[in-house]
Motif scaffolding. Structure first.
Motif, short mmCIF file in Angstrom:
data_model
loop_
_atom_site.label_atom_id
_atom_site.label_comp_id
_atom_site.label_asym_id
_atom_site.label_seq_id
_atom_site.Cartn_x
_atom_site.Cartn_y
_atom_site.Cartn_z
N SER A 21 81.17 32.58 20.46
CA SER A 21 80.65 31.43 20.94
C SER A 21 81.80 30.27 21.23
O SER A 21 81.60 29.46 22.30
CB SER A 21 79.58 31.00 20.06
OG SER A 21 78.44 31.77 19.66
N ILE A 22 82.70 30.13 20.59
CA ILE A 22 83.48 29.25 20.51
C ILE A 22 84.28 29.40 21.80
O ILE A 22 84.70 28.66 22.60
CB ILE A 22 84.48 29.04 19.42
CG1 ILE A 22 83.51 28.34 18.09
CG2 ILE A 22 85.78 28.26 19.62
CD1 ILE A 22 84.40 28.49 16.82
N ILE A 23 84.86 30.87 21.92
CA ILE A 23 85.69 31.40 23.28
C ILE A 23 84.82 31.00 24.41
O ILE A 23 85.42 30.60 25.32
CB ILE A 23 85.93 32.86 23.05
CG1 ILE A 23 87.01 33.03 21.68
CG2 ILE A 23 86.50 33.39 24.20
CD1 ILE A 23 88.15 32.17 21.87
N PHE A 24 83.44 31.27 24.29
CA PHE A 24 82.71 31.25 25.52
C PHE A 24 82.54 29.60 25.99
O PHE A 24 82.65 29.25 26.96
CB PHE A 24 81.32 31.60 25.21
CG PHE A 24 80.35 31.14 26.35
CD1 PHE A 24 80.24 32.08 27.60
CD2 PHE A 24 79.65 30.34 26.14
CE1 PHE A 24 79.27 31.64 28.51
CE2 PHE A 24 78.70 29.86 27.20
CZ PHE A 24 78.61 30.31 28.41
N CYS A 55 84.01 25.23 29.36
CA CYS A 55 84.62 23.80 29.69
C CYS A 55 85.73 23.88 30.72
O CYS A 55 85.76 22.86 31.44
CB CYS A 55 85.06 23.14 28.33
SG CYS A 55 83.87 22.76 27.01
N GLY A 56 86.60 24.90 30.34
CA GLY A 56 87.45 24.91 31.48
C GLY A 56 87.08 25.19 32.93
O GLY A 56 87.73 24.51 33.84
N LEU A 57 86.35 26.04 33.01
CA LEU A 57 85.78 26.03 34.37
C LEU A 57 85.00 24.87 35.00
O LEU A 57 85.19 24.69 36.17
CB LEU A 57 84.75 27.57 34.37
CG LEU A 57 85.20 28.83 34.04
CD1 LEU A 57 84.16 29.77 34.06
CD2 LEU A 57 86.13 29.02 35.25
N ALA A 58 84.12 24.46 34.10
CA ALA A 58 83.43 23.07 34.66
C ALA A 58 84.55 21.91 34.71
O ALA A 58 84.20 21.28 35.76
CB ALA A 58 82.63 22.53 33.29
N TRP A 59 85.61 21.82 34.19
CA TRP A 59 86.69 20.99 34.45
C TRP A 59 87.39 21.28 35.71
O TRP A 59 87.48 20.59 36.59
CB TRP A 59 87.63 20.58 33.68
CG TRP A 59 88.86 19.76 33.40
CD1 TRP A 59 90.16 20.44 34.18
CD2 TRP A 59 88.72 18.48 33.72
NE1 TRP A 59 90.90 19.30 34.31
CE2 TRP A 59 90.04 18.03 34.09
CE3 TRP A 59 87.69 17.60 33.63
CZ2 TRP A 59 90.43 16.88 34.20
CZ3 TRP A 59 88.15 16.08 33.67
CH2 TRP A 59 89.40 15.92 34.19
N GLY A 60 87.50 22.64 35.99
CA GLY A 60 87.91 22.87 37.34
C GLY A 60 87.14 22.85 38.44
O GLY A 60 87.53 22.43 39.53
N ALA A 61 85.81 22.82 38.10
CA ALA A 61 84.96 22.63 39.33
C ALA A 61 84.77 21.24 39.67
O ALA A 61 84.81 20.69 40.76
CB ALA A 61 83.45 23.22 38.96
N TYR A 62 84.68 20.34 38.46
CA TYR A 62 84.66 18.95 38.68
C TYR A 62 86.08 18.51 39.64
O TYR A 62 85.83 17.85 40.54
CB TYR A 62 84.78 18.38 37.46
CG TYR A 62 85.04 16.97 37.44
CD1 TYR A 62 84.19 15.85 37.81
CD2 TYR A 62 86.26 16.24 37.12
CE1 TYR A 62 84.32 14.52 37.69
CE2 TYR A 62 86.55 14.96 37.26
CZ TYR A 62 85.47 13.92 37.44
OH TYR A 62 85.76 12.87 37.55
#
Length: 280
Positions: free
Chosen positions: A256-259, A264-271
């Motif tokens: 869960s932590i890895i997910f 969060c990394g993908l969300a930051w990249g999309a932002y």
């Protein structure tokens, strides 16, 4: 006018509370609570290092099997394990034939009813059965143990603070009542039928020392069965009975932590991608 009255009443209430608090503090300072034998002599459980400790902890199957052997040969005479079934032992490394043999050879049989007469009877255990209680009921258990009721051990490490360490410390903590303690508190001499143990809440426990000597259990894997080793092993086994899915829970938490980190990394990249042409 209403606001003024409300303010006066509130101020008076706060003043009364302040006076009461001040009086309580003064009372404690001037007349402190007398120390008790329990507050002076009770000990916190000793730290216990097990393979299952920590967020990446995993059970040591060989140790769990040794702990089960201690439970079987020492603890099961008085303590039940009613939330664990024989077939659960496959999770700690026993094979199906071994579990079947363990169940069949268990000293205490399962309560049953004779189908021909309707009278109470017993039958041999099978793998799907839960471990049978060593006593027929609470009255029989108390009668055999100086009116003390031996607790079920299925969840004992969850039911006690620092449960795993508590079990280990309690089993190795039996000792003679200190003379200095008796001198300070002459009224707390251990009564007949009880045993002094500083790791028990009120210092005197009805259970006699279950582990009395090294070599009390002959380990199947050849490990030297010192009292320290036996108490550690049975504490590890009871940790497993209380939380048999600990390893799966640790794995799920780690995944869960890895997910979350990846999300969060993908969300930051999309932002960053959506707003890259927008001037701030």
């Amino acid at each position: 006018m209403v606001r003024l009255i409300a303010s006066i009443v509130g101020a008076a209430f706060v003043l009364v509370l302040g006076i009461a608090l001040f009086g309580s503090i003064q009372g404690v300072r001037n007349d402190p609570v007398a120390p008790t034998a329990e507050s002076v002599a009770h000990k916190h459980p000793k730290e216990l290092e097990l393979a299952s400790n920590g967020v990446f902890g995993k059970f040591d199957r060989r140790q769990l099997q040794r702990g089960f052997q201690v439970y079987k040969e020492v603890c099961s005479a008085c303590h039940s394990l009613r939330l664990v079934s024989f077939r659960d032992l496959t999770k700690i490394g026993y094979t199906d034939p071994e579990v079947k043999a363990i169940a069949n050879q268990w000293v205490i049989e399962q309560p049953s009813i004779n189908p021909e007469t309707g009278e109470p009877a017993t039958r041999k255990n099978i793998p799907s059965d839960h471990f049978p209680s060593p006593f027929a009921n609470e009255i029989a258990a108390r009668a055999a143990n100086n009116n003390a009721l031996p607790p079920d051990l299925s969840l004992i490490t969850k039911a006690r603070e620092d449960g795993t360490a508590y079990v280990h410390s309690l089993l190795t903590g039996y000792t003679t009542q200190p003379a200095a303690l008796l001198k300070e508190f002459p009224d707390i001499k251990t009564p007949t039928g009880l045993h002094y143990n500083p790791y028990f809440a009120n210092l005197n426990i009805a259970m006699p020392p279950p582990l009395t000597s090294d070599g009390q259990v002959a380990y199947a894997d050849g490990t030297k069965a010192t009292k320290e080793q036996m108490s550690t092993d049975v504490a590890a086994f009871l940790t497993w009975t209380a939380e048999p899915n600990l390893e799966a829970r640790h794995a799920a938490g780690f995944a869960s932590i890895i997910f979350i980190l990846i999300f969060c990394g993908l969300a930051w990249g999309a932002y960053q991608n959506v707003w890259r042409d927008v001037k701030h």
